[in-house]
Design a protein around this motif. Structure first.
Motif, PDB file in Angstrom:
ATOM      1  N   ASN A 115       0.826  -1.216   0.000  1.00  0.00           N
ATOM      2  CA  ASN A 115       0.000   0.000   0.000  1.00  0.00           C
ATOM      3  C   ASN A 115       0.857   1.261   0.000  1.00  0.00           C
ATOM      4  O   ASN A 115       0.525   2.246  -0.645  1.00  0.00           O
ATOM      5  CB  ASN A 115      -0.933   0.011   1.222  1.00  0.00           C
ATOM      6  N   ILE A 151       2.193   1.630  -3.663  1.00  0.00           N
ATOM      7  CA  ILE A 151       1.150   1.828  -4.682  1.00  0.00           C
ATOM      8  C   ILE A 151       0.475   3.200  -4.492  1.00  0.00           C
ATOM      9  O   ILE A 151       0.327   3.972  -5.440  1.00  0.00           O
ATOM     10  CB  ILE A 151       0.133   0.664  -4.621  1.00  0.00           C
ATOM     11  N   LYS A 152       0.119   3.510  -3.260  1.00  0.00           N
ATOM     12  CA  LYS A 152      -0.600   4.779  -3.026  1.00  0.00           C
ATOM     13  C   LYS A 152       0.338   5.978  -2.949  1.00  0.00           C
ATOM     14  O   LYS A 152      -0.079   7.104  -3.200  1.00  0.00           O
ATOM     15  CB  LYS A 152      -1.426   4.673  -1.751  1.00  0.00           C
ATOM     16  N   LYS A 210      -0.268   8.500  -9.329  1.00  0.00           N
ATOM     17  CA  LYS A 210      -1.167   9.667  -9.337  1.00  0.00           C
ATOM     18  C   LYS A 210      -2.112   9.545 -10.536  1.00  0.00           C
ATOM     19  O   LYS A 210      -1.840   8.779 -11.463  1.00  0.00           O
ATOM     20  CB  LYS A 210      -0.352  10.964  -9.486  1.00  0.00           C
ATOM     21  N   PRO A 251      -5.658  -2.168  -3.636  1.00  0.00           N
ATOM     22  CA  PRO A 251      -5.188  -0.769  -3.729  1.00  0.00           C
ATOM     23  C   PRO A 251      -5.198  -0.270  -5.174  1.00  0.00           C
ATOM     24  O   PRO A 251      -5.558   0.881  -5.431  1.00  0.00           O
ATOM     25  CB  PRO A 251      -3.757  -0.829  -3.180  1.00  0.00           C
ATOM     26  N   MET A 291      -8.729   0.507  -6.190  1.00  0.00           N
ATOM     27  CA  MET A 291      -9.172   1.743  -5.518  1.00  0.00           C
ATOM     28  C   MET A 291      -8.644   2.947  -6.316  1.00  0.00           C
ATOM     29  O   MET A 291      -9.381   3.886  -6.593  1.00  0.00           O
ATOM     30  CB  MET A 291      -8.615   1.752  -4.084  1.00  0.00           C
ATOM     31  N   LEU A 292      -7.376   2.867  -6.742  1.00  0.00           N
ATOM     32  CA  LEU A 292      -6.787   3.982  -7.502  1.00  0.00           C
ATOM     33  C   LEU A 292      -7.384   4.097  -8.905  1.00  0.00           C
ATOM     34  O   LEU A 292      -7.462   5.179  -9.471  1.00  0.00           O
ATOM     35  CB  LEU A 292      -5.266   3.815  -7.596  1.00  0.00           C
ATOM     36  N   ARG A 303      -9.918   6.402  -9.136  1.00  0.00           N
ATOM     37  CA  ARG A 303      -9.445   7.785  -8.998  1.00  0.00           C
ATOM     38  C   ARG A 303      -8.571   8.218 -10.173  1.00  0.00           C
ATOM     39  O   ARG A 303      -7.728   9.099 -10.041  1.00  0.00           O
ATOM     40  CB  ARG A 303      -8.667   7.942  -7.690  1.00  0.00           C
ATOM     41  N   ILE A 354       2.048   7.710   3.179  1.00  0.00           N
ATOM     42  CA  ILE A 354       0.583   7.737   3.294  1.00  0.00           C
ATOM     43  C   ILE A 354       0.157   7.951   4.741  1.00  0.00           C
ATOM     44  O   ILE A 354      -1.008   8.117   5.029  1.00  0.00           O
ATOM     45  CB  ILE A 354      -0.076   6.447   2.709  1.00  0.00           C
TER      46      ILE A 354
END
Ligand SMILES: Cc1ncc(COP(=O)(O)O)c(C=O)c1O
Length: 392
Positions: A89, A92-93, A97, A115, A118-119, A122, A233
């Motif tokens: 995480n 990846i997070k 972007k 993850p 989830m991105l 976004r 994060i």
């Protein structure tokens, strides 16, 4: 096999769920955790008194041991986390972007897929390269998917479903040639298979402490290559630069806010020391021998289907099987209740891998071997599988 003495009743339990977490651990792991808690259980990196310094030194020793194991030059580039999921995480997070593209495979665990998905919601573009029915990935298929905005390739080293070993060195080479970062999920390989972050061009290595490295649960780590900028994060106290309100950017503090699992990290260090003393190649050979023994025998049983490569050089000590059309949960219930054999059924947090090998509906029964298993464990498991297959 190990003896579990519970309420004066001796249960012989065969633990074959080492892919979930290794058990038992070496004696010195238990002893070192106990000693850390009882003799110097202070907060590392805080306070500056003798006990805090001792815990800090021990934590650093584990960092050094891990750095040596993975050929990392600077131990400060190893971050302690609470498990492999945490490590994955963070990268990846912290890296991807909106507008970035990432390539992964259909053999990944949900700790990579969730993850990423989830991105995806976004604005990150996600490509999943499909493995063949044995769980094998062709590096050329990854290469074909590279775009101008591809920032990251993330793959597992070893499938937690089929035990398939992925060609991470070849994938690392492609990533380097194309100037793309490479994140390796070493959940099923760290401590058993050779990993050299330099030779294999690995930019980020996520690993659990509680599986092949033989440390306690609640431990994990992440290697981040020097000079790569990723955003943390989590922000908070680091015991350093306390006068400023922004997160410090020095390593490992940037990614280690909050009190570390000191005793767990000490235990992880003891696990790595054990591996070094016994020799990783000896542990690997023992586990490969057990895997070969199990596969040879299980393949002789009518009704049993074995997944993943049959060639042991491509197959880690994780073996997925089914017995006829029986539901995997039913099988593990019988193995546990009647034979005291502990294995894992279902989807193993790897839904796309199950779709890849065609077991999404049925699941599989997963046997995974560790350093303390014996050939007798294998024989007893084979006997149990034979008996169950006759009854079903
Ligand atoms: C391939 C793979 N990746 C990631 C993980 C997650 O590891 P952890 O439970 O330490 O978060 C696992 C756990 O089984 C795994 O098998």
């Amino acid at each position: 096999m190990y003896m579990n003495i519970e309420k004066a009743q001796v249960i012989i339990l065969i633990y074959l769920d080492n892919a979930a977490t290794t058990f038992p651990k070496p004696e010195e792991v238990y002893e070192s955790v106990m000693e850390a808690m009882k003799s110097y259980g202070a907060n590392p990196g805080r306070s500056g008194h003798k006990l805090a310094l001792q815990m800090g030194r021990q934590v650093y020793t584990t960092r050094e041991l891990l750095a040596e194991l993975f050929n990392v030059t600077n131990p400060m580039n190893i971050i302690f986390t609470s498990n492999c999921t945490d490590s994955l995480n963070i990268v990846i997070k912290g890296l991807l972007k909106q507008g970035d593209h990432v390539i992964t495979t259909s053999m990944e665990h949900n700790s990579v897929l969730r993850p990423l998905y989830m991105l995806k919601d976004r604005g990150v573009e996600v490509t999943v390269v499909k493995a063949d029915s044995m769980g094998r990935i062709n590096p050329e298929d990854i290469k074909k998917e590279i775009r101008k905005n591809t920032k990251l390739i993330v793959t597992t080293h070893i499938s937690n479903l089929t035990g398939t070993i992925l060609p991470i060195e070849e994938i690392g080479k492609i990533a380097k040639e194309k100037g793309i970062y490479y994140l390796v999920d070493a959940a099923q390989s760290a401590g058993v298979y050779d990993i050299d972050v330099e030779k294999m061009n690995i930019d980020f290595l996520a690993f659990p402490g509680h599986k092949g490295l033989l440390g306690p649960q609640g431990t994990g780590g992440l290697y981040i290559k020097e000079g790569i900028e990723i955003e943390e994060i989590k922000q908070g106290g680091t015991g350093s630069f306390s006068h400023i309100l922004q997160q410090p950017h020095i390593y490992p503090d940037r990614f280690e806010s909050g009190t570390l699992n000191g005793p767990g990290i000490v235990g992880l260090g003891a696990g790595v020391s054990y591996i070094k003393r016994i020799g990783m190649e000896n542990i690997r050979k023992h586990e490969q021998d057990l895997t070969r023994h199990f596969m040879e025998e299980v393949l002789k049983i009518d009704k049993v289907k074995v997944y993943g490569p049959l060639d042991i050089s491509q197959h880690a000590p994780v073996v997925a099987i089914n017995i006829g059309e029986a539901d995997s949960s039913e099988i593990i219930y019988i193995l546990d209740e009647k034979y005291n054999i502990a294995v894992r059924p279902g989807l193993h947090c790897a839904p796309l891998a199950h779709k890849t090998i065609g077991t999404f509906e049925q699941g599989v029964v997963r046997f995974s071997f560790g350093p303390f298993n014996t050939h007798e464990d294998i024989e007893m498991s084979i006997k149990a599988i034979k008996e169950i297959s006759l009854e079903l």
